[in-house]
Design a protein around this motif. Structure first.
Motif, PDB file in Angstrom:
ATOM      1  N   THR A 136      63.965  74.235  50.096  1.00 15.14           N
ATOM      2  CA  THR A 136      64.454  74.218  48.719  1.00 15.14           C
ATOM      3  C   THR A 136      64.317  72.804  48.157  1.00 15.14           C
ATOM      4  O   THR A 136      64.014  71.854  48.878  1.00 15.14           O
ATOM      5  CB  THR A 136      65.930  74.652  48.651  1.00 15.14           C
ATOM      6  OG1 THR A 136      66.723  73.736  49.423  1.00 15.14           O
ATOM      7  CG2 THR A 136      66.122  76.054  49.178  1.00 15.14           C
ATOM      8  N   GLY A 137      64.561  72.679  46.853  1.00 11.51           N
ATOM      9  CA  GLY A 137      64.560  71.362  46.237  1.00 11.51           C
ATOM     10  C   GLY A 137      63.467  71.161  45.210  1.00 11.51           C
ATOM     11  O   GLY A 137      63.499  70.194  44.456  1.00 11.51           O
ATOM     12  N   SER A 138      62.465  72.039  45.202  1.00  9.98           N
ATOM     13  CA  SER A 138      61.421  71.982  44.180  1.00  9.98           C
ATOM     14  C   SER A 138      60.856  73.381  43.999  1.00  9.98           C
ATOM     15  O   SER A 138      60.965  74.238  44.890  1.00  9.98           O
ATOM     16  CB  SER A 138      60.299  71.015  44.575  1.00  9.98           C
ATOM     17  OG  SER A 138      59.473  71.572  45.584  1.00  9.98           O
ATOM     18  N   SER A 139      60.223  73.587  42.866  1.00  7.51           N
ATOM     19  CA  SER A 139      59.615  74.891  42.609  1.00  7.51           C
ATOM     20  C   SER A 139      58.526  75.188  43.626  1.00  7.51           C
ATOM     21  O   SER A 139      58.352  76.339  44.053  1.00  7.51           O
ATOM     22  CB  SER A 139      59.037  74.926  41.192  1.00  7.51           C
ATOM     23  OG  SER A 139      60.051  74.787  40.227  1.00  7.51           O
ATOM     24  N   PHE A 140      57.784  74.154  44.037  1.00  8.28           N
ATOM     25  CA  PHE A 140      56.747  74.389  45.032  1.00  8.28           C
ATOM     26  C   PHE A 140      57.348  74.814  46.367  1.00  8.28           C
ATOM     27  O   PHE A 140      56.910  75.802  46.975  1.00  8.28           O
ATOM     28  CB  PHE A 140      55.874  73.151  45.240  1.00  8.28           C
ATOM     29  CG  PHE A 140      55.018  73.270  46.469  1.00  8.28           C
ATOM     30  CD1 PHE A 140      53.944  74.132  46.479  1.00  8.28           C
ATOM     31  CD2 PHE A 140      55.342  72.586  47.634  1.00  8.28           C
ATOM     32  CE1 PHE A 140      53.177  74.302  47.633  1.00  8.28           C
ATOM     33  CE2 PHE A 140      54.591  72.744  48.787  1.00  8.28           C
ATOM     34  CZ  PHE A 140      53.501  73.594  48.784  1.00  8.28           C
ATOM     35  N   LEU A 141      58.329  74.060  46.874  1.00  6.55           N
ATOM     36  CA  LEU A 141      58.897  74.371  48.186  1.00  6.55           C
ATOM     37  C   LEU A 141      59.501  75.771  48.215  1.00  6.55           C
ATOM     38  O   LEU A 141      59.313  76.530  49.179  1.00  6.55           O
ATOM     39  CB  LEU A 141      59.950  73.332  48.560  1.00  6.55           C
ATOM     40  CG  LEU A 141      59.441  71.909  48.780  1.00  6.55           C
ATOM     41  CD1 LEU A 141      60.615  70.941  48.920  1.00  6.55           C
ATOM     42  CD2 LEU A 141      58.541  71.824  50.008  1.00  6.55           C
TER      43      LEU A 141
ATOM     44  N   ARG B  86      51.277  64.879  51.298  1.00  5.58           N
ATOM     45  CA  ARG B  86      50.889  65.030  49.900  1.00  5.58           C
ATOM     46  C   ARG B  86      49.530  65.725  49.910  1.00  5.58           C
ATOM     47  O   ARG B  86      48.541  65.180  50.406  1.00  5.58           O
ATOM     48  CB  ARG B  86      50.847  63.674  49.197  1.00  5.58           C
ATOM     49  CG  ARG B  86      52.143  62.881  49.349  1.00  5.58           C
ATOM     50  CD  ARG B  86      52.328  61.876  48.228  1.00  5.58           C
ATOM     51  NE  ARG B  86      52.667  62.570  46.976  1.00  5.58           N
ATOM     52  CZ  ARG B  86      52.152  62.258  45.788  1.00  5.58           C
ATOM     53  NH1 ARG B  86      51.258  61.281  45.680  1.00  5.58           N
ATOM     54  NH2 ARG B  86      52.506  62.928  44.701  1.00  5.58           N
ATOM     55  N   LEU B  87      49.493  66.943  49.380  1.00  4.29           N
ATOM     56  CA  LEU B  87      48.358  67.833  49.601  1.00  4.29           C
ATOM     57  C   LEU B  87      47.697  68.243  48.295  1.00  4.29           C
ATOM     58  O   LEU B  87      48.372  68.641  47.339  1.00  4.29           O
ATOM     59  CB  LEU B  87      48.821  69.094  50.335  1.00  4.29           C
ATOM     60  CG  LEU B  87      49.607  68.891  51.636  1.00  4.29           C
ATOM     61  CD1 LEU B  87      50.012  70.237  52.204  1.00  4.29           C
ATOM     62  CD2 LEU B  87      48.804  68.095  52.651  1.00  4.29           C
TER      63      LEU B  87
ATOM     64  N   HIS C  24      51.189  68.214  40.433  1.00  7.19           N
ATOM     65  CA  HIS C  24      51.234  67.064  39.537  1.00  7.19           C
ATOM     66  C   HIS C  24      50.079  66.148  39.918  1.00  7.19           C
ATOM     67  O   HIS C  24      50.007  65.689  41.071  1.00  7.19           O
ATOM     68  CB  HIS C  24      52.569  66.329  39.651  1.00  7.19           C
ATOM     69  CG  HIS C  24      53.751  67.152  39.225  1.00  7.19           C
ATOM     70  ND1 HIS C  24      54.054  67.388  37.902  1.00  7.19           N
ATOM     71  CD2 HIS C  24      54.682  67.822  39.959  1.00  7.19           C
ATOM     72  CE1 HIS C  24      55.132  68.141  37.838  1.00  7.19           C
ATOM     73  NE2 HIS C  24      55.534  68.429  39.073  1.00  7.19           N
ATOM     74  N   ASP C  25      49.167  65.946  38.976  1.00  7.63           N
ATOM     75  CA  ASP C  25      47.969  65.136  39.237  1.00  7.63           C
ATOM     76  C   ASP C  25      47.182  65.663  40.435  1.00  7.63           C
ATOM     77  O   ASP C  25      46.638  64.906  41.232  1.00  7.63           O
ATOM     78  CB  ASP C  25      48.345  63.668  39.474  1.00  7.63           C
ATOM     79  CG  ASP C  25      48.984  63.036  38.245  1.00  7.63           C
ATOM     80  OD1 ASP C  25      48.582  63.398  37.115  1.00  7.63           O
ATOM     81  OD2 ASP C  25      49.895  62.204  38.411  1.00  7.63           O
ATOM     82  N   GLY C  26      47.146  66.996  40.552  1.00 12.86           N
ATOM     83  CA  GLY C  26      46.357  67.629  41.602  1.00 12.86           C
ATOM     84  C   GLY C  26      46.981  67.590  42.976  1.00 12.86           C
ATOM     85  O   GLY C  26      46.290  67.847  43.975  1.00 12.86           O
TER      86      GLY C  26
END
Length: 256
Positions: free
Chosen positions: A146-151, A197-198, A237-239
Protein backbone atom coordinates in the motif's frame (compact mmCIF):
# COMPACT_ATOMS: atom_id res chain seq x y z
CA UNK A 1 -0.91 -26.07 -12.88
CA UNK A 2 1.67 -24.19 -10.77
CA UNK A 3 4.80 -26.09 -9.83
CA UNK A 4 4.59 -26.76 -6.09
CA UNK A 5 8.11 -28.26 -5.86
CA UNK A 6 10.22 -25.35 -4.61
CA UNK A 7 13.43 -26.96 -5.93
CA UNK A 8 12.10 -26.76 -9.51
CA UNK A 9 9.63 -23.91 -9.28
CA UNK A 10 11.80 -21.15 -10.81
CA UNK A 11 13.57 -23.25 -13.43
CA UNK A 12 11.57 -21.83 -16.35
CA UNK A 13 12.18 -18.16 -15.49
CA UNK A 14 15.88 -17.98 -14.68
CA UNK A 15 16.67 -15.29 -17.27
CA UNK A 16 14.01 -12.95 -15.87
CA UNK A 17 15.18 -13.70 -12.32
CA UNK A 18 18.78 -12.80 -13.17
CA UNK A 19 17.89 -9.54 -14.92
CA UNK A 20 15.03 -8.16 -12.86
CA UNK A 21 15.06 -9.39 -9.27
CA UNK A 22 16.24 -6.83 -6.69
CA UNK A 23 19.38 -7.20 -4.64
CA UNK A 24 19.58 -6.02 -1.00
CA UNK A 25 20.35 -2.66 0.63
CA UNK A 26 23.96 -2.01 1.72
CA UNK A 27 22.62 -1.31 5.23
CA UNK A 28 21.97 -5.05 5.63
CA UNK A 29 25.66 -5.97 5.43
CA UNK A 30 26.60 -3.04 7.66
CA UNK A 31 24.11 -4.23 10.29
CA UNK A 32 25.49 -7.77 10.24
CA UNK A 33 29.01 -6.42 10.64
CA UNK A 34 28.38 -3.72 13.24
CA UNK A 35 25.68 -5.38 15.35
CA UNK A 36 26.64 -9.05 15.09
CA UNK A 37 30.38 -9.10 14.40
CA UNK A 38 30.12 -10.77 10.99
CA UNK A 39 33.55 -10.13 9.44
CA UNK A 40 35.01 -10.96 6.02
CA UNK A 41 36.88 -13.99 7.37
CA UNK A 42 33.56 -15.73 8.09
CA UNK A 43 32.75 -18.55 5.66
CA UNK A 44 29.18 -18.14 4.40
CA UNK A 45 26.85 -20.94 3.32
CA UNK A 46 24.24 -19.23 1.15
CA UNK A 47 21.27 -21.60 1.31
CA UNK A 48 18.77 -21.55 -1.53
CA UNK A 49 21.26 -19.29 -3.31
CA UNK A 50 19.31 -19.16 -6.57
CA UNK A 51 21.10 -17.19 -9.28
CA UNK A 52 23.64 -15.71 -6.86
CA UNK A 53 22.16 -12.34 -5.87
CA UNK A 54 22.83 -12.78 -2.15
CA UNK A 55 26.10 -14.66 -2.72
CA UNK A 56 27.40 -11.73 -4.73
CA UNK A 57 26.63 -9.39 -1.83
CA UNK A 58 28.83 -11.46 0.49
CA UNK A 59 31.58 -11.81 -2.10
CA UNK A 60 31.65 -8.02 -2.46
CA UNK A 61 32.15 -7.81 1.31
CA UNK A 62 35.18 -10.11 1.12
CA UNK A 63 33.66 -13.41 2.25
CA UNK A 64 34.25 -16.91 0.95
CA UNK A 65 30.85 -18.25 -0.11
CA UNK A 66 29.52 -21.70 -0.84
CA UNK A 67 26.17 -21.46 -2.62
CA UNK A 68 23.79 -24.34 -1.89
CA UNK A 69 21.11 -24.56 -4.60
CA UNK A 70 19.09 -27.60 -5.75
CA UNK A 71 17.64 -26.02 -8.91
CA UNK A 72 20.11 -26.83 -11.70
CA UNK A 73 19.28 -23.91 -14.08
CA UNK A 74 19.49 -21.38 -11.25
CA UNK A 75 22.74 -22.88 -9.93
CA UNK A 76 24.21 -22.77 -13.44
CA UNK A 77 23.28 -19.08 -13.72
CA UNK A 78 25.08 -18.37 -10.45
CA UNK A 79 28.18 -20.18 -11.68
CA UNK A 80 28.15 -18.26 -14.97
CA UNK A 81 27.99 -14.99 -13.05
CA UNK A 82 30.25 -15.68 -10.08
CA UNK A 83 32.26 -18.77 -10.96
CA UNK A 84 35.34 -16.74 -11.89
CA UNK A 85 35.72 -15.60 -8.28
CA UNK A 86 38.07 -17.96 -6.38
CA UNK A 87 36.11 -17.34 -3.18
CA UNK A 88 32.92 -18.77 -4.70
CA UNK A 89 31.72 -22.32 -5.25
CA UNK A 90 28.27 -23.77 -5.84
CA UNK A 91 26.98 -27.18 -4.82
CA UNK A 92 23.82 -29.20 -5.41
CA UNK A 93 22.06 -29.43 -2.06
CA UNK A 94 18.91 -28.42 -0.22
CA UNK A 95 18.33 -26.36 2.90
CA UNK A 96 17.45 -29.54 4.75
CA UNK A 97 20.37 -31.60 3.36
CA UNK A 98 23.17 -29.24 2.36
CA UNK A 99 25.90 -31.94 1.94
CA UNK A 100 28.27 -29.61 3.84
CA UNK A 101 30.50 -30.93 6.60
CA UNK A 102 29.67 -30.62 10.27
CA UNK A 103 30.76 -27.40 12.02
CA UNK A 104 32.15 -26.15 8.71
CA UNK A 105 30.63 -22.67 8.24
CA UNK A 106 30.45 -19.46 10.25
CA UNK A 107 27.28 -17.95 8.80
CA UNK A 108 24.21 -19.47 7.20
CA UNK A 109 22.53 -16.99 4.84
CA UNK A 110 18.99 -17.63 3.63
CA UNK A 111 17.74 -14.88 1.32
CA UNK A 112 14.20 -14.83 -0.10
CA UNK A 113 13.90 -18.59 0.40
CA UNK A 114 13.09 -19.52 4.01
CA UNK A 115 9.35 -19.77 3.28
CA UNK A 116 10.05 -22.75 0.99
CA UNK A 117 12.00 -24.71 3.65
CA UNK A 118 10.93 -27.36 6.15
CA UNK A 119 11.48 -25.22 9.25
CA UNK A 120 12.09 -28.14 11.63
CA UNK A 121 14.46 -29.99 9.30
CA UNK A 122 16.56 -26.90 8.55
CA UNK A 123 17.02 -26.16 12.24
CA UNK A 124 18.66 -29.55 12.68
CA UNK A 125 20.77 -29.24 9.51
CA UNK A 126 21.92 -25.69 10.15
CA UNK A 127 22.83 -26.54 13.73
CA UNK A 128 24.96 -29.37 12.33
CA UNK A 129 26.89 -27.31 9.75
CA UNK A 130 27.43 -24.16 11.86
CA UNK A 131 30.53 -23.79 13.97
CA UNK A 132 29.88 -23.36 17.72
CA UNK A 133 29.76 -19.55 17.58
CA UNK A 134 28.13 -19.40 14.15
CA UNK A 135 24.98 -17.52 13.23
CA UNK A 136 22.10 -17.79 10.79
CA UNK A 137 20.73 -14.76 8.93
CA UNK A 138 17.27 -15.12 7.39
CA UNK A 139 16.12 -12.20 5.25
CA UNK A 140 13.92 -11.24 2.37
CA UNK A 141 12.58 -8.29 0.43
CA UNK A 142 8.96 -7.83 1.46
CA UNK A 143 7.07 -5.96 -1.24
CA UNK A 144 5.15 -2.91 0.02
CA UNK A 145 1.46 -3.45 -0.67
CA UNK A 146 0.00 0.00 0.00
CA UNK A 147 0.98 3.65 -0.09
CA UNK A 148 0.62 4.48 -3.79
CA UNK A 149 -1.79 3.80 -6.60
CA UNK A 150 0.86 1.71 -8.33
CA UNK A 151 1.65 -0.50 -5.31
CA UNK A 152 -2.02 -1.11 -4.56
CA UNK A 153 -2.80 -1.76 -8.22
CA UNK A 154 0.08 -4.22 -8.55
CA UNK A 155 -1.12 -6.18 -5.54
CA UNK A 156 -4.60 -6.41 -7.04
CA UNK A 157 -3.13 -7.50 -10.38
CA UNK A 158 -1.35 -10.41 -8.68
CA UNK A 159 -4.53 -11.44 -6.92
CA UNK A 160 -6.48 -11.27 -10.18
CA UNK A 161 -4.02 -13.10 -12.43
CA UNK A 162 -1.46 -14.98 -10.30
CA UNK A 163 -1.64 -18.75 -10.55
CA UNK A 164 -1.20 -19.38 -6.81
CA UNK A 165 -0.26 -15.96 -5.51
CA UNK A 166 -2.37 -16.04 -2.35
CA UNK A 167 -0.90 -19.36 -1.22
CA UNK A 168 2.67 -18.18 -1.77
CA UNK A 169 2.10 -14.83 -0.06
CA UNK A 170 0.77 -16.61 3.01
CA UNK A 171 3.98 -18.67 3.36
CA UNK A 172 6.10 -15.75 4.56
CA UNK A 173 6.79 -15.77 8.29
CA UNK A 174 6.18 -12.76 10.52
CA UNK A 175 8.33 -11.34 13.31
CA UNK A 176 6.72 -13.46 16.02
CA UNK A 177 7.12 -16.68 14.02
CA UNK A 178 10.80 -15.98 13.34
CA UNK A 179 11.44 -15.22 17.02
CA UNK A 180 9.86 -18.55 17.92
CA UNK A 181 11.88 -20.37 15.26
CA UNK A 182 15.19 -19.09 16.64
CA UNK A 183 14.02 -19.55 20.23
CA UNK A 184 16.68 -18.87 22.86
CA UNK A 185 19.24 -18.28 20.11
CA UNK A 186 17.48 -15.18 18.74
CA UNK A 187 19.90 -12.23 18.55
CA UNK A 188 17.99 -9.51 16.74
CA UNK A 189 15.91 -8.31 13.82
CA UNK A 190 15.54 -5.13 11.82
CA UNK A 191 14.27 -3.86 8.49
CA UNK A 192 15.36 -1.38 5.86
CA UNK A 193 13.51 0.44 3.08
CA UNK A 194 14.54 -0.51 -0.45
CA UNK A 195 13.35 0.56 -3.89
CA UNK A 196 13.58 -0.45 -7.51
CA UNK A 197 12.78 2.30 -10.05
CA UNK A 198 11.35 0.54 -13.09
CA UNK A 199 10.37 1.47 -16.63
CA UNK A 200 7.72 -0.69 -18.29
CA UNK A 201 10.10 -3.28 -19.72
CA UNK A 202 11.84 -3.84 -16.40
CA UNK A 203 8.50 -3.92 -14.57
CA UNK A 204 7.30 -6.57 -17.00
CA UNK A 205 10.46 -8.60 -16.40
CA UNK A 206 10.11 -8.20 -12.63
CA UNK A 207 6.57 -9.54 -12.81
CA UNK A 208 7.51 -12.49 -15.00
CA UNK A 209 10.35 -13.46 -12.64
CA UNK A 210 7.71 -14.37 -10.02
CA UNK A 211 6.82 -18.04 -9.80
CA UNK A 212 3.08 -17.29 -9.63
CA UNK A 213 3.03 -15.16 -12.82
CA UNK A 214 1.42 -17.20 -15.63
CA UNK A 215 3.84 -17.92 -18.47
CA UNK A 216 3.27 -17.48 -22.21
CA UNK A 217 0.60 -19.90 -23.39
CA UNK A 218 -1.36 -19.75 -20.15
CA UNK A 219 -4.82 -18.21 -20.68
CA UNK A 220 -4.12 -15.54 -18.06
CA UNK A 221 -0.73 -14.48 -19.47
CA UNK A 222 -1.81 -11.95 -22.09
CA UNK A 223 -4.64 -10.47 -19.99
CA UNK A 224 -2.17 -10.04 -17.12
CA UNK A 225 0.30 -8.15 -19.34
CA UNK A 226 -2.48 -5.96 -20.72
CA UNK A 227 -3.53 -5.11 -17.16
CA UNK A 228 0.09 -4.36 -16.29
CA UNK A 229 0.33 -1.96 -19.22
CA UNK A 230 -2.82 -0.15 -18.09
CA UNK A 231 -1.54 0.08 -14.52
CA UNK A 232 1.83 1.43 -15.62
CA UNK A 233 0.30 4.03 -17.94
CA UNK A 234 -2.01 5.23 -15.17
CA UNK A 235 0.66 5.53 -12.46
CA UNK A 236 4.04 6.24 -14.08
CA UNK A 237 5.92 9.51 -13.59
CA UNK A 238 8.49 10.37 -16.27
CA UNK A 239 8.28 6.79 -17.52
CA UNK A 240 9.07 5.23 -14.11
CA UNK A 241 7.22 3.55 -11.25
CA UNK A 242 8.62 3.01 -7.75
CA UNK A 243 8.62 -0.64 -6.68
CA UNK A 244 9.08 -0.44 -2.91
CA UNK A 245 10.13 -3.05 -0.35
CA UNK A 246 11.01 -3.48 3.29
CA UNK A 247 14.03 -5.74 3.61
CA UNK A 248 13.51 -7.79 6.78
CA UNK A 249 16.35 -9.67 8.48
CA UNK A 250 16.46 -11.99 11.50
CA UNK A 251 19.68 -13.26 13.10
CA UNK A 252 20.50 -15.83 15.74
CA UNK A 253 22.30 -18.97 16.71
CA UNK A 254 20.63 -22.27 15.87
CA UNK A 255 20.20 -25.24 18.18
CA UNK A 256 18.79 -28.56 17.01
Amino acid sequence: MPNTDSTRRFGDRVADYVRYRPDYPPALMAWLRDEHGVSPNWLVADIGAGTGISANMFLDAGHEVVAVEPNAPMRAAAVRWLGGNPRFRAIDGTAEATTLGGASVDLVSAAQAFHWFDADAVRSEWSRILRPDGLAAVYWNSRTLTGSSFLEGFEQLLRDYGTDYAQVAERYEGDAEMRRWFGAGFRGMTSFPYRQRLDFDTLRGRLLSSSYAPRAGHPQHEPMLAALRRLFDATEHDGIVDFDYRTRIYVGSVAA
